[in-house]
Design a protein around this motif. Structure first.
Motif, PDB file in Angstrom:
ATOM      1  N   THR A 216       6.339   2.069   8.629  1.00 14.24           N
ATOM      2  CA  THR A 216       6.515   3.386   9.271  1.00 14.24           C
ATOM      3  C   THR A 216       7.912   3.557   9.867  1.00 14.24           C
ATOM      4  OG1 THR A 216       5.711   4.901  10.958  1.00 14.24           O
ATOM      5  CG2 THR A 216       5.508   2.573  11.478  1.00 14.24           C
ATOM      6  N   SER A 217       8.420   4.802   9.823  1.00 22.43           N
ATOM      7  CA  SER A 217       9.744   5.085  10.395  1.00 22.43           C
ATOM      8  C   SER A 217       9.629   5.487  11.853  1.00 22.43           C
ATOM      9  CB  SER A 217      10.391   6.273   9.682  1.00 22.43           C
ATOM     10  OG  SER A 217      10.434   6.072   8.321  1.00 22.43           O
TER      11      SER A 217
ATOM     12  N   VAL B  62      -3.413   5.810  -3.986  1.00 26.88           N
ATOM     13  CA  VAL B  62      -4.561   6.656  -4.329  1.00 26.88           C
ATOM     14  C   VAL B  62      -4.288   7.486  -5.587  1.00 26.88           C
ATOM     15  CG1 VAL B  62      -5.708   6.986  -2.104  1.00 26.88           C
ATOM     16  CG2 VAL B  62      -3.656   8.318  -2.611  1.00 26.88           C
ATOM     17  N   ASN B  63      -3.021   7.580  -5.950  1.00 25.88           N
ATOM     18  CA  ASN B  63      -2.604   8.511  -6.994  1.00 25.88           C
ATOM     19  C   ASN B  63      -2.155   7.749  -8.253  1.00 25.88           C
ATOM     20  OD1 ASN B  63      -1.069  10.336  -8.542  1.00 25.88           O
ATOM     21  ND2 ASN B  63      -0.598  11.571  -6.737  1.00 25.88           N
TER      22      ASN B  63
ATOM     23  N   LYS C 107      -2.518   6.283   8.680  1.00 29.69           N
ATOM     24  CA  LYS C 107      -2.130   4.881   8.850  1.00 29.69           C
ATOM     25  C   LYS C 107      -3.192   4.114   9.645  1.00 29.69           C
ATOM     26  CE  LYS C 107       2.729   5.385   7.997  1.00 29.69           C
ATOM     27  NZ  LYS C 107       3.195   4.849   6.754  1.00 29.69           N
TER      28      LYS C 107
ATOM     29  N   CYS D 286       2.918   3.678  -3.220  1.00 34.39           N
ATOM     30  CA  CYS D 286       3.915   3.305  -4.249  1.00 34.39           C
ATOM     31  C   CYS D 286       4.987   4.370  -4.392  1.00 34.39           C
ATOM     32  CB  CYS D 286       3.229   3.068  -5.584  1.00 34.39           C
ATOM     33  SG  CYS D 286       2.686   4.607  -6.350  1.00 34.39           S
ATOM     34  N   GLY D 287       5.248   5.139  -3.311  1.00 30.23           N
ATOM     35  CA  GLY D 287       6.268   6.194  -3.367  1.00 30.23           C
ATOM     36  C   GLY D 287       7.667   5.602  -3.294  1.00 30.23           C
TER      37      GLY D 287
ATOM     38  N   MET E 258       9.486   4.282  -1.043  1.00 30.86           N
ATOM     39  CA  MET E 258       9.645   2.979  -0.387  1.00 30.86           C
ATOM     40  C   MET E 258       8.749   1.921  -1.008  1.00 30.86           C
ATOM     41  SD  MET E 258      11.998   3.552   1.680  1.00 30.86           S
ATOM     42  CE  MET E 258      12.077   2.090   2.690  1.00 30.86           C
ATOM     43  N   GLY E 259       7.496   2.292  -1.292  1.00 30.02           N
ATOM     44  CA  GLY E 259       6.528   1.315  -1.808  1.00 30.02           C
ATOM     45  C   GLY E 259       6.984   0.677  -3.112  1.00 30.02           C
TER      46      GLY E 259
ATOM     47  N   ALA F  10       2.535   3.863   2.963  1.00 25.14           N
ATOM     48  CA  ALA F  10       1.898   5.130   2.546  1.00 25.14           C
ATOM     49  C   ALA F  10       2.534   6.283   3.333  1.00 25.14           C
ATOM     50  CB  ALA F  10       0.392   5.065   2.778  1.00 25.14           C
ATOM     51  N   THR F  11       2.105   7.477   3.021  1.00 29.10           N
ATOM     52  CA  THR F  11       2.617   8.702   3.646  1.00 29.10           C
ATOM     53  C   THR F  11       2.688   8.578   5.171  1.00 29.10           C
ATOM     54  OG1 THR F  11       1.455   9.797   1.842  1.00 29.10           O
ATOM     55  CG2 THR F  11       2.230  11.208   3.623  1.00 29.10           C
TER      56      THR F  11
ATOM     57  N   ILE G 126       0.854  -1.199   0.000  1.00 27.42           N
ATOM     58  CA  ILE G 126       0.000   0.000   0.000  1.00 27.42           C
ATOM     59  C   ILE G 126       0.885   1.241   0.000  1.00 27.42           C
ATOM     60  CG2 ILE G 126      -1.941   1.143   1.152  1.00 27.42           C
ATOM     61  CD1 ILE G 126      -2.377  -1.881   0.283  1.00 27.42           C
TER      62      ILE G 126
ATOM     63  N   ARG H 156       1.324   8.654  -9.607  1.00 23.35           N
ATOM     64  CA  ARG H 156       2.401   8.055  -8.798  1.00 23.35           C
ATOM     65  C   ARG H 156       2.574   6.582  -9.162  1.00 23.35           C
ATOM     66  NH1 ARG H 156       4.446  11.118  -4.075  1.00 23.35           N
ATOM     67  NH2 ARG H 156       5.995   9.487  -4.092  1.00 23.35           N
TER      68      ARG H 156
ATOM     69  N   HIS I 181      10.354  -2.630   8.704  1.00 26.06           N
ATOM     70  CA  HIS I 181      10.983  -1.347   8.352  1.00 26.06           C
ATOM     71  C   HIS I 181      12.136  -1.588   7.382  1.00 26.06           C
ATOM     72  CE1 HIS I 181      13.103   2.524   9.934  1.00 26.06           C
ATOM     73  NE2 HIS I 181      12.371   2.777   8.874  1.00 26.06           N
ATOM     74  N   PHE I 182      11.855  -1.271   6.109  1.00 26.43           N
ATOM     75  CA  PHE I 182      12.871  -1.407   5.061  1.00 26.43           C
ATOM     76  C   PHE I 182      13.694  -0.117   5.012  1.00 26.43           C
ATOM     77  CE2 PHE I 182       9.549  -4.336   3.731  1.00 26.43           C
ATOM     78  CZ  PHE I 182      10.223  -5.384   3.134  1.00 26.43           C
TER      79      PHE I 182
ATOM     80  N   ILE J 229      -0.887  -0.746  -4.516  1.00 30.40           N
ATOM     81  CA  ILE J 229      -2.082   0.103  -4.415  1.00 30.40           C
ATOM     82  C   ILE J 229      -1.729   1.513  -3.930  1.00 30.40           C
ATOM     83  CG2 ILE J 229      -4.339   0.326  -3.270  1.00 30.40           C
ATOM     84  CD1 ILE J 229      -4.304  -2.775  -3.102  1.00 30.40           C
TER      85      ILE J 229
HETATM   86  P1  NAD Z   1       6.361   8.907  -0.360  1.00 26.11           P
HETATM   87  O1  NAD Z   1       5.789  10.246  -0.077  1.00 26.11           O
HETATM   88  O2  NAD Z   1       7.434   8.781  -1.391  1.00 26.11           O
HETATM   89  O3  NAD Z   1       5.169   7.905  -0.792  1.00 26.11           O
HETATM   90  C1  NAD Z   1       3.967   7.803  -0.093  1.00 26.11           C
HETATM   91  C2  NAD Z   1       2.892   7.272  -1.039  1.00 26.11           C
HETATM   92  O4  NAD Z   1       1.718   6.990  -0.278  1.00 26.11           O
HETATM   93  C3  NAD Z   1       2.485   8.284  -2.135  1.00 26.11           C
HETATM   94  O5  NAD Z   1       2.627   7.685  -3.421  1.00 26.11           O
HETATM   95  C4  NAD Z   1       1.014   8.571  -1.817  1.00 26.11           C
HETATM   96  O6  NAD Z   1       0.226   8.807  -2.977  1.00 26.11           O
HETATM   97  C5  NAD Z   1       0.620   7.275  -1.105  1.00 26.11           C
HETATM   98  N1  NAD Z   1      -0.613   7.359  -0.338  1.00 26.11           N
HETATM   99  C6  NAD Z   1      -1.089   8.387   0.402  1.00 26.11           C
HETATM  100  N2  NAD Z   1      -2.286   8.066   0.931  1.00 26.11           N
HETATM  101  C7  NAD Z   1      -2.565   6.797   0.521  1.00 26.11           C
HETATM  102  C8  NAD Z   1      -3.669   5.916   0.711  1.00 26.11           C
HETATM  103  N3  NAD Z   1      -4.740   6.279   1.441  1.00 26.11           N
HETATM  104  N4  NAD Z   1      -3.629   4.690   0.140  1.00 26.11           N
HETATM  105  C9  NAD Z   1      -2.559   4.323  -0.621  1.00 26.11           C
HETATM  106  N5  NAD Z   1      -1.496   5.125  -0.843  1.00 26.11           N
HETATM  107  C10 NAD Z   1      -1.500   6.339  -0.284  1.00 26.11           C
HETATM  108  O7  NAD Z   1       6.842   8.321   1.051  1.00 26.11           O
HETATM  109  P2  NAD Z   1       7.985   7.233   1.355  1.00 26.11           P
HETATM  110  O8  NAD Z   1       9.288   7.932   1.556  1.00 26.11           O
HETATM  111  O9  NAD Z   1       7.886   6.114   0.365  1.00 26.11           O
HETATM  112  O10 NAD Z   1       7.535   6.720   2.796  1.00 26.11           O
HETATM  113  C11 NAD Z   1       6.501   5.776   2.949  1.00 26.11           C
HETATM  114  C12 NAD Z   1       6.580   5.169   4.334  1.00 26.11           C
HETATM  115  O11 NAD Z   1       7.865   4.531   4.507  1.00 26.11           O
HETATM  116  C13 NAD Z   1       6.474   6.176   5.484  1.00 26.11           C
HETATM  117  O12 NAD Z   1       5.779   5.587   6.540  1.00 26.11           O
HETATM  118  C14 NAD Z   1       7.927   6.449   5.843  1.00 26.11           C
HETATM  119  O13 NAD Z   1       8.085   6.872   7.178  1.00 26.11           O
HETATM  120  C15 NAD Z   1       8.528   5.070   5.633  1.00 26.11           C
HETATM  121  N6  NAD Z   1       9.967   5.029   5.387  1.00 26.11           N
HETATM  122  C16 NAD Z   1      10.574   5.940   4.553  1.00 26.11           C
HETATM  123  C17 NAD Z   1      11.956   5.840   4.319  1.00 26.11           C
HETATM  124  C18 NAD Z   1      12.639   6.796   3.369  1.00 26.11           C
HETATM  125  O14 NAD Z   1      13.896   6.828   3.375  1.00 26.11           O
HETATM  126  N7  NAD Z   1      11.929   7.536   2.525  1.00 26.11           N
HETATM  127  C19 NAD Z   1      12.705   4.811   4.914  1.00 26.11           C
HETATM  128  C20 NAD Z   1      12.054   3.885   5.750  1.00 26.11           C
HETATM  129  C21 NAD Z   1      10.690   4.005   5.982  1.00 26.11           C
END
Ligand code: NAD
Length: 287
Positions: free
Chosen positions: A118-119, A34-35, A97, A11-12, A14-15, A90-91, A9, A38, A140-141, A32
Motif C-alpha cells: 500500500t502507498s 480476481v481478473n 485490503k 497483478c496490476g 505493481m503486482g 491489490a487495488t 496478490i 489482467r 513498499h516497492f 493471484i
Molecule cells: P492496479 O490498479 O494497476 O492493480 C490492482 C490489481 O488488483 C488489479 O489487477 C485488480 O484486478 C486487482 N485486484 C482487485 N481486487 C482484488 C482481489 N480481491 N484479489 C486480488 N486482486 C485484486 O494498481 P497498482 O498501481 O498496481 O497498485 C497496487 C497497490 O500498489 C496499491 O496499494 C497502490 O497504492 C500500491 N502502489 C502503487 C504504486 C504505483 O506507482 N502505481 C507505487 C507503489 C505502491
C-alpha cells in the motif's frame, strides 16, 4: 524460514513487477488476481520486460525462460496456501485490503509474513484484520519495480523485529535497498513527494509558469530525472489526490490540502498517462 514460494496478490502495475522481481531472483510465485484478463496482460508484460532484459544482456535467455515458468497465475486465493511469504498489491482500497488480509490470514500458515505494498493505508489498521499482527508489515516497492532500487519497509505498531529483519533480507535478495520507516501517513516517500507535486500544481494553477517550464526548472535546476507534473501524470492524478488526502487527513496541517486544480483534473477524468491526458497529453498506447 527459507522463503522459496511467494504469493503476490494483485497483478496490476505493481503486482506484475513484484512477481517479476521475485521470479528473476529464483522464487516460485503464485500470482493471484480476481481478473483473468489482467492476469493474461500481466504475463504478457512480464514476458516483454524479460525479453528487454535479455536484449540488454542483464539476463540470459535461459534465465528469462526459467523466471517466466516460475510464475503461476491464478484466480483462486487458495493457491496462496503453500506460500512462505505473501505480498499484497491489490487495488488501493482500505476495506478491500482489510478483507484480503483476513482471507489470507486464514489461508496461510501461521508463521508466514503477510506484507502489503500500500502507498497510503495505515499498516497497523491492515494488521488488525489478522490474528498475526506481529507478522504484518509494509513492503513498499516503486514503479517500475524491476528497475527501482528502493523498498520502504514499514513497521506497524506490533510488527516484530524478526519480521522486519526477514523482509529487509528478502528485499536485499531481490537486489533492492530496504529503508526502514515507521507507520505514519505517506510514510517517508509520499510525505516528501506529494507536497512537491501539489506545490507544482499550485504554481501552474496560479499561472506562475506553464507545465513545461515548471518541469524544466526541476529537471535542469535540481537534477530531477522527471519534472513533478510529468511524474504526477505517470503516477496517476487520482492516486496523487488519494495520497494527498491521506496526508491532509492524517497530519491535519493545511500545507497538505490538495490543490483545487488537482481535484478538478481528477473530477474531469484527466488522470494522466493512463487516460491520455493530464498536465501533458499522451498518444494512445497500441493494444
Ligand atoms: P492496479 O490498479 O494497476 O492493480 C490492482 C490489481 O488488483 C488489479 O489487477 C485488480 O484486478 C486487482 N485486484 C482487485 N481486487 C482484488 C482481489 N480481491 N484479489 C486480488 N486482486 C485484486 O494498481 P497498482 O498501481 O498496481 O497498485 C497496487 C497497490 O500498489 C496499491 O496499494 C497502490 O497504492 C500500491 N502502489 C502503487 C504504486 C504505483 O506507482 N502505481 C507505487 C507503489 C505502491
Amino acid at each position: 524460514m527459507d522463503i522459496r514460494n511467494v504469493a503476490v496478490i494483485g497483478c496490476g502495475t505493481m503486482g506484475n513487477g513484484i512477481a517479476q522481481a521475485f521470479a528473476t531472483s529464483g522464487h516460485d510465485v503464485a500470482l493471484i488476481d480476481v481478473n483473468d484478463e489482467r492476469l493474461r496482460q500481466a504475463l504478457a508484460t512480464i514476458e516483454k520486460n524479460l525479453g528487454r532484459m535479455v536484449k540488454k544482456e542483464t539476463l540470459t535467455e535461459n534465465e528469462a525462460r526459467a523466471a517466466l515458468t516460475r510464475i503461476r497465475p491464478a484466480t483462486e486465493p487458495a493457491k496462496a496456501a503453500g506460500a512462505d511469504f505473501l505480498v499484497e498489491a491489490a487495488t488501493e482500497n482500505r476495506d478491500l485490503k482489510k478483507k484480503l488480509f483476513a482471507t489470507y490470514d486464514a489461508l496461510c500458515r501461521p508463521e508466514v509474513i503477510l506484507a502489503t505494498n500500500t502507498s497510503s493505508i495505515p499498516i497497523t489498521e491492515i494488521a488488525a484484520a489478522t490474528r498475526r499482527p506481529d507478522r504484518v508489515i509494509g513492503m513498499h516497492f516503486f514503479n517500475p519495480v524491476p528497475v527501482m532500487k528502493l523498498v520502504e519497509v514499514i513497521r506497524a505498531l506490533d510488527t516484530s523485529d524478526a519480521t522486519c529483519a526477514t523482509v529487509k533480507t528478502l528485499a536485499t535478495r531481490l537486489g533492492k535497498t530496504p529503508v526502514e520507516v515507521k507507520d505514519s501517513p505517506g510514510f517517508v516517500s509520499n510525505r516528501l513527494l506529494m507536497p512537491l507535486i501539489n506545490e507544482a500544481i499550485h504554481a501552474l494553477h496560479e499561472g506562475v509558469a506553464d507545465a513545461e517550464a515548471i518541469d524544466t526548472v526541476m529537471k535542469l535546476g535540481m537534477a530531477h530525472p522527471m519534472g513533478p507534473l510529468r511524474l504526477a501524470d505517470f503516477i496517476g492524478l487520482d492516486v496523487c489526490l488519494a495520497i494527498t488526502e491521506v496526508l491532509w487527513q492524517g497530519l491535519g496541517q493545511t500545507k497538505y490540502l490538495p490543490c483545487p486544480l488537482l481535484r478538478k483534473m481528477v473530477a474531469a477524468g484527466h488522470l494522466g498517462e493512463k487516460s491520455g491526458r493530464g498536465f501533458f497529453t499522451y498518444p494512445e498506447k497500441p493494444k
